[in-house]
Design a protein around this motif. Structure first.
Motif, mmCIF file in Angstrom:
data_model
loop_
_atom_site.group_PDB
_atom_site.id
_atom_site.type_symbol
_atom_site.label_atom_id
_atom_site.label_comp_id
_atom_site.label_asym_id
_atom_site.label_seq_id
_atom_site.Cartn_x
_atom_site.Cartn_y
_atom_site.Cartn_z
ATOM 1 N N GLY A 1 0.825 -1.185 0.000
ATOM 2 C CA GLY A 1 0.000 0.000 0.000
ATOM 3 C C GLY A 1 0.865 1.242 0.000
ATOM 4 O O GLY A 1 2.082 1.180 0.130
ATOM 5 N N GLU A 2 0.240 2.355 -0.162
ATOM 6 C CA GLU A 2 0.954 3.624 -0.142
ATOM 7 C C GLU A 2 0.561 4.438 1.077
ATOM 8 O O GLU A 2 -0.533 4.263 1.613
ATOM 9 N N ALA A 3 1.466 5.294 1.514
ATOM 10 C CA ALA A 3 1.183 6.163 2.654
ATOM 11 C C ALA A 3 0.243 7.271 2.212
ATOM 12 O O ALA A 3 0.457 7.894 1.176
ATOM 13 N N ILE A 4 -0.795 7.503 2.983
ATOM 14 C CA ILE A 4 -1.772 8.554 2.700
ATOM 15 C C ILE A 4 -1.805 9.475 3.904
ATOM 16 O O ILE A 4 -2.080 9.032 5.021
ATOM 17 N N LYS A 5 -1.514 10.740 3.694
ATOM 18 C CA LYS A 5 -1.501 11.702 4.795
ATOM 19 C C LYS A 5 -2.892 12.304 4.956
ATOM 20 O O LYS A 5 -3.462 12.835 4.006
ATOM 21 N N VAL A 6 -3.444 12.190 6.150
ATOM 22 C CA VAL A 6 -4.742 12.788 6.452
ATOM 23 C C VAL A 6 -4.505 14.239 6.859
ATOM 24 O O VAL A 6 -3.798 14.508 7.821
ATOM 25 N N LEU A 7 -5.096 15.174 6.121
ATOM 26 C CA LEU A 7 -4.909 16.592 6.376
ATOM 27 C C LEU A 7 -6.033 17.197 7.194
ATOM 28 O O LEU A 7 -5.824 18.163 7.919
ATOM 29 N N ASP A 8 -7.240 16.648 7.066
ATOM 30 C CA ASP A 8 -8.390 17.167 7.801
ATOM 31 C C ASP A 8 -9.371 16.033 8.040
ATOM 32 O O ASP A 8 -9.689 15.278 7.114
ATOM 33 N N ALA A 9 -9.819 15.904 9.282
ATOM 34 C CA ALA A 9 -10.793 14.874 9.645
ATOM 35 C C ALA A 9 -11.616 15.375 10.823
ATOM 36 O O ALA A 9 -11.161 16.191 11.611
ATOM 37 N N VAL A 10 -12.846 14.874 10.909
ATOM 38 C CA VAL A 10 -13.773 15.265 11.966
ATOM 39 C C VAL A 10 -14.131 14.029 12.785
ATOM 40 O O VAL A 10 -14.498 12.995 12.208
ATOM 41 N N PRO A 11 -14.038 14.107 14.135
ATOM 42 C CA PRO A 11 -14.450 12.963 14.956
ATOM 43 C C PRO A 11 -15.943 12.690 14.811
ATOM 44 O O PRO A 11 -16.745 13.618 14.689
ATOM 45 N N VAL A 12 -16.300 11.415 14.822
ATOM 46 C CA VAL A 12 -17.691 10.984 14.682
ATOM 47 C C VAL A 12 -17.972 9.963 15.776
ATOM 48 O O VAL A 12 -17.166 9.068 16.012
ATOM 49 N N SER A 13 -19.102 10.089 16.441
ATOM 50 C CA SER A 13 -19.513 9.093 17.430
ATOM 51 C C SER A 13 -20.313 8.012 16.736
ATOM 52 O O SER A 13 -21.295 8.295 16.051
ATOM 53 N N LEU A 14 -19.859 6.788 16.884
ATOM 54 C CA LEU A 14 -20.559 5.653 16.302
ATOM 55 C C LEU A 14 -20.686 4.566 17.349
ATOM 56 O O LEU A 14 -19.784 4.388 18.170
ATOM 57 N N PRO A 15 -21.785 3.811 17.324
ATOM 58 C CA PRO A 15 -21.885 2.672 18.235
ATOM 59 C C PRO A 15 -20.825 1.643 17.858
ATOM 60 O O PRO A 15 -20.438 1.526 16.707
ATOM 61 N N SER A 16 -20.344 0.917 18.833
ATOM 62 C CA SER A 16 -19.332 -0.107 18.568
ATOM 63 C C SER A 16 -19.947 -1.201 17.709
ATOM 64 O O SER A 16 -20.926 -1.833 18.081
ATOM 65 N N ASP A 17 -19.364 -1.406 16.524
ATOM 66 C CA ASP A 17 -19.883 -2.443 15.629
ATOM 67 C C ASP A 17 -18.877 -3.573 15.461
ATOM 68 O O ASP A 17 -19.061 -4.451 14.631
ATOM 69 N N GLY A 18 -17.788 -3.528 16.238
ATOM 70 C CA GLY A 18 -16.797 -4.587 16.165
ATOM 71 C C GLY A 18 -15.774 -4.415 15.058
ATOM 72 O O GLY A 18 -14.930 -5.276 14.879
ATOM 73 N N ALA A 19 -15.826 -3.319 14.300
ATOM 74 C CA ALA A 19 -14.855 -3.095 13.226
ATOM 75 C C ALA A 19 -13.487 -2.806 13.821
ATOM 76 O O ALA A 19 -13.363 -2.109 14.826
ATOM 77 N N LEU A 20 -12.463 -3.343 13.202
ATOM 78 C CA LEU A 20 -11.099 -3.063 13.627
ATOM 79 C C LEU A 20 -10.781 -1.585 13.441
ATOM 80 O O LEU A 20 -11.246 -0.978 12.470
ATOM 81 N N PRO A 21 -9.986 -0.992 14.324
ATOM 82 C CA PRO A 21 -9.550 0.384 14.095
ATOM 83 C C PRO A 21 -8.853 0.489 12.732
ATOM 84 O O PRO A 21 -8.085 -0.391 12.351
ATOM 85 N N GLY A 22 -9.185 1.540 12.003
ATOM 86 C CA GLY A 22 -8.619 1.736 10.673
ATOM 87 C C GLY A 22 -9.486 1.214 9.544
ATOM 88 O O GLY A 22 -9.127 1.308 8.376
ATOM 89 N N THR A 23 -10.664 0.666 9.866
ATOM 90 C CA THR A 23 -11.553 0.104 8.839
ATOM 91 C C THR A 23 -12.382 1.200 8.170
ATOM 92 O O THR A 23 -12.971 2.034 8.850
#
Length: 85
Positions: A1-23
């Motif tokens: 894979g290639e490195a992707i730099k995140v320049l802007d992101a907004v936190p979002v509250s979601l119920p835990s659905d069991g997805a791995l962090p980074g999904t």
């Protein structure tokens, strides 16, 4: 894979659905985290100009469920993510 730099992101509250962090949770570029999620707004590929998450997703094939790995977060001021399917 290639490195992707995140320049802007907004936190979002979601119920835990069991997805791995980074999904990738949806085609609005929402990425699961340890708690909640981030909705990526702008990013940058290596050697490329910054662009909106929507423009990025229009130009690549990243299905929902793609897992991004956070790389070198302790060594960089801005984390970059590698996409792996």
């Amino acid at each position: 894979g290639e490195a992707i730099k995140v320049l802007d992101a907004v936190p979002v509250s979601l119920p835990s659905d069991g997805a791995l962090p980074g999904t990738l949770l949806d085609l609005d570029f929402t990425i699961s985290c340890g708690k909640g999620a981030l909705n990526v707004k702008r990013l940058q590929r290596p050697g490329k100009a910054p662009l909106s998450a929507r423009d990025f997703l229009n130009g690549v094939d990243l299905p929902v469920g793609t897992v991004f790995e956070i790389s070198s977060i302790l060594q960089e001021k801005e984390p970059s993510w590698d996409a792996t399917s």
